[in-house]
Write a protein that holds these residues in place. Structure first.
Motif, mmCIF file in Angstrom:
data_model
loop_
_atom_site.group_PDB
_atom_site.id
_atom_site.type_symbol
_atom_site.label_atom_id
_atom_site.label_comp_id
_atom_site.label_asym_id
_atom_site.label_seq_id
_atom_site.Cartn_x
_atom_site.Cartn_y
_atom_site.Cartn_z
ATOM 1 N N ARG A 72 33.730 62.248 7.409
ATOM 2 C CA ARG A 72 32.794 63.342 7.087
ATOM 3 C C ARG A 72 31.366 62.833 6.931
ATOM 4 O O ARG A 72 30.413 63.552 7.228
ATOM 5 N N ALA A 73 31.195 61.582 6.505
ATOM 6 C CA ALA A 73 29.839 61.005 6.424
ATOM 7 C C ALA A 73 29.243 60.889 7.830
ATOM 8 O O ALA A 73 28.047 61.145 8.022
ATOM 9 N N ARG A 74 30.070 60.523 8.818
ATOM 10 C CA ARG A 74 29.562 60.447 10.195
ATOM 11 C C ARG A 74 29.141 61.832 10.694
ATOM 12 O O ARG A 74 28.147 61.965 11.411
ATOM 13 N N LEU A 75 29.882 62.863 10.297
ATOM 14 C CA LEU A 75 29.481 64.223 10.660
ATOM 15 C C LEU A 75 28.131 64.561 10.020
ATOM 16 O O LEU A 75 27.217 65.052 10.694
ATOM 17 N N ASP A 76 27.998 64.282 8.739
ATOM 18 C CA ASP A 76 26.744 64.591 8.049
ATOM 19 C C ASP A 76 25.572 63.786 8.605
ATOM 20 O O ASP A 76 24.458 64.309 8.716
ATOM 21 N N GLU A 77 25.808 62.535 8.998
ATOM 22 C CA GLU A 77 24.748 61.718 9.599
ATOM 23 C C GLU A 77 24.308 62.301 10.939
ATOM 24 O O GLU A 77 23.115 62.344 11.245
ATOM 25 N N PHE A 93 28.155 64.261 16.805
ATOM 26 C CA PHE A 93 29.328 63.799 16.057
ATOM 27 C C PHE A 93 30.497 63.555 17.003
ATOM 28 O O PHE A 93 31.149 62.502 16.959
ATOM 29 N N LEU A 94 30.770 64.508 17.875
ATOM 30 C CA LEU A 94 31.881 64.364 18.812
ATOM 31 C C LEU A 94 31.613 63.266 19.838
ATOM 32 O O LEU A 94 32.527 62.527 20.220
ATOM 33 N N ASP A 95 30.368 63.114 20.248
ATOM 34 C CA ASP A 95 30.030 62.022 21.153
ATOM 35 C C ASP A 95 30.283 60.675 20.479
ATOM 36 O O ASP A 95 30.778 59.735 21.113
ATOM 37 N N GLY A 96 29.988 60.592 19.183
ATOM 38 C CA GLY A 96 30.275 59.366 18.437
ATOM 39 C C GLY A 96 31.774 59.079 18.398
ATOM 40 O O GLY A 96 32.195 57.918 18.520
ATOM 41 N N LEU A 160 38.184 70.955 15.782
ATOM 42 C CA LEU A 160 39.166 70.041 15.207
ATOM 43 C C LEU A 160 40.226 69.660 16.245
ATOM 44 O O LEU A 160 40.673 68.504 16.292
ATOM 45 N N LEU A 161 40.600 70.607 17.090
ATOM 46 C CA LEU A 161 41.519 70.271 18.178
ATOM 47 C C LEU A 161 40.896 69.227 19.107
ATOM 48 O O LEU A 161 41.582 68.301 19.563
ATOM 49 N N LEU A 162 39.605 69.356 19.382
ATOM 50 C CA LEU A 162 38.922 68.348 20.199
ATOM 51 C C LEU A 162 38.936 66.981 19.515
ATOM 52 O O LEU A 162 39.196 65.961 20.156
ATOM 53 N N VAL A 163 38.649 66.972 18.233
ATOM 54 C CA VAL A 163 38.637 65.714 17.480
ATOM 55 C C VAL A 163 40.003 65.053 17.539
ATOM 56 O O VAL A 163 40.137 63.859 17.855
ATOM 57 N N PRO A 178 39.787 61.132 29.207
ATOM 58 C CA PRO A 178 39.161 62.432 29.010
ATOM 59 C C PRO A 178 38.061 62.461 27.947
ATOM 60 O O PRO A 178 37.234 63.377 27.958
ATOM 61 N N ASN A 179 38.035 61.481 27.060
ATOM 62 C CA ASN A 179 37.009 61.504 26.015
ATOM 63 C C ASN A 179 35.594 61.433 26.579
ATOM 64 O O ASN A 179 34.649 61.829 25.911
ATOM 65 N N ARG A 180 35.452 60.966 27.805
ATOM 66 C CA ARG A 180 34.117 60.927 28.413
ATOM 67 C C ARG A 180 33.563 62.349 28.580
ATOM 68 O O ARG A 180 32.365 62.542 28.737
ATOM 69 N N SER A 181 34.449 63.365 28.534
ATOM 70 C CA SER A 181 34.026 64.766 28.667
ATOM 71 C C SER A 181 33.902 65.477 27.322
ATOM 72 O O SER A 181 33.641 66.677 27.281
ATOM 73 N N LEU A 182 34.076 64.750 26.235
ATOM 74 C CA LEU A 182 34.129 65.379 24.922
ATOM 75 C C LEU A 182 32.837 66.112 24.561
ATOM 76 O O LEU A 182 32.867 67.271 24.139
ATOM 77 N N ALA A 183 31.683 65.460 24.724
ATOM 78 C CA ALA A 183 30.416 66.100 24.345
ATOM 79 C C ALA A 183 30.168 67.363 25.173
ATOM 80 O O ALA A 183 29.772 68.403 24.633
ATOM 81 N N GLY A 184 30.418 67.294 26.470
ATOM 82 C CA GLY A 184 30.215 68.469 27.331
ATOM 83 C C GLY A 184 31.147 69.606 26.966
ATOM 84 O O GLY A 184 30.745 70.786 26.986
ATOM 85 N N THR A 185 32.376 69.280 26.628
ATOM 86 C CA THR A 185 33.331 70.303 26.215
ATOM 87 C C THR A 185 32.874 70.966 24.915
ATOM 88 O O THR A 185 32.955 72.195 24.763
#
Length: 195
Positions: A72-77, A93-96, A160-163, A178-185
């Protein structure tokens, strides 16, 4: 207390125990690591461990709280890095997560791993892991509400399903998955939630 290597403030035994346990649990599993190995890695005695933690399960729960706090700290950052644009913060956050999940040695989410290792529905470790995931979902719903999503809870569900999918795919496929498409999704989901 042991003094830090650089003369910094001493590191408490409880902190050393938690750090050693977190690393061992993450790399080898909760049930695959014994108390003897944890105290040896931390450089403490068993009585030191049991003064701070009533049982190994209590130590596991403490480590899950640490994993949860870190996530959650990474989300807040990520949100703080994009003031006024919570959508961009969520995407960051999802790209991270996508980048971390592509690293060698990535073993998924410690909270999710705990749920797999502790299948008993009422086990305190499993409940602690669920609480961490509930807290992340609640935070995602809160952020979704600030970006004008029509149904913030549904967007939080999708994120959350993506995470969770990213945690699994990172272990399975590594950097080429597939994680390379995470930010775009995530961007597409956020845009659709506002339409």
């Amino acid at each position: 207390m042991a003094e830090g290597h650089d003369g910094a403030a001493p590191v408490r035994a409880g902190d050393r125990i938690r750090a050693a346990a977190r690393d061992l649990f993450y790399s080898r599993g909760f049930r695959g690591v014994g108390v003897d190995e944890i105290v040896a890695r931390a450089g403490v005695t068993k009585p030191s461990l049991y003064r701070g933690f009533a049982s190994k399960d209590a130590l596991v729960v403490a480590c899950l709280e640490d994993y949860d706090t870190g996530l959650r700290a990474r989300l807040d950052e990520a949100l703080a890095a994009h003031p006024g644009d919570p959508g961009a913060g969520l995407v960051a956050f999802l790209d991270g997560i996508a980048r971390r999940s592509a690293r060698p040695g990535f073993r998924g989410c410690g909270l999710t791993n705990a749920v797999v290792e502790y299948p008993e529905a009422d086990h305190p470790v499993r409940e602690a892991a669920r609480e961490g995931k509930r807290a992340l979902h609640a935070r995602l719903a809160e952020v979704a509400g600030t970006l004008g999503a029509r149904a913030p809870e549904r967007l939080a569900d999708a994120l959350l399903l993506l995470v969770e999918g990213a945690f699994a795919c990172g272990q399975i496929f590594g950097a080429d998955g597939p994680n390379r498409s995470l930010a775009g999704t995530a961007e597409a989901l956020i845009a659709a939630s506002r339409a």
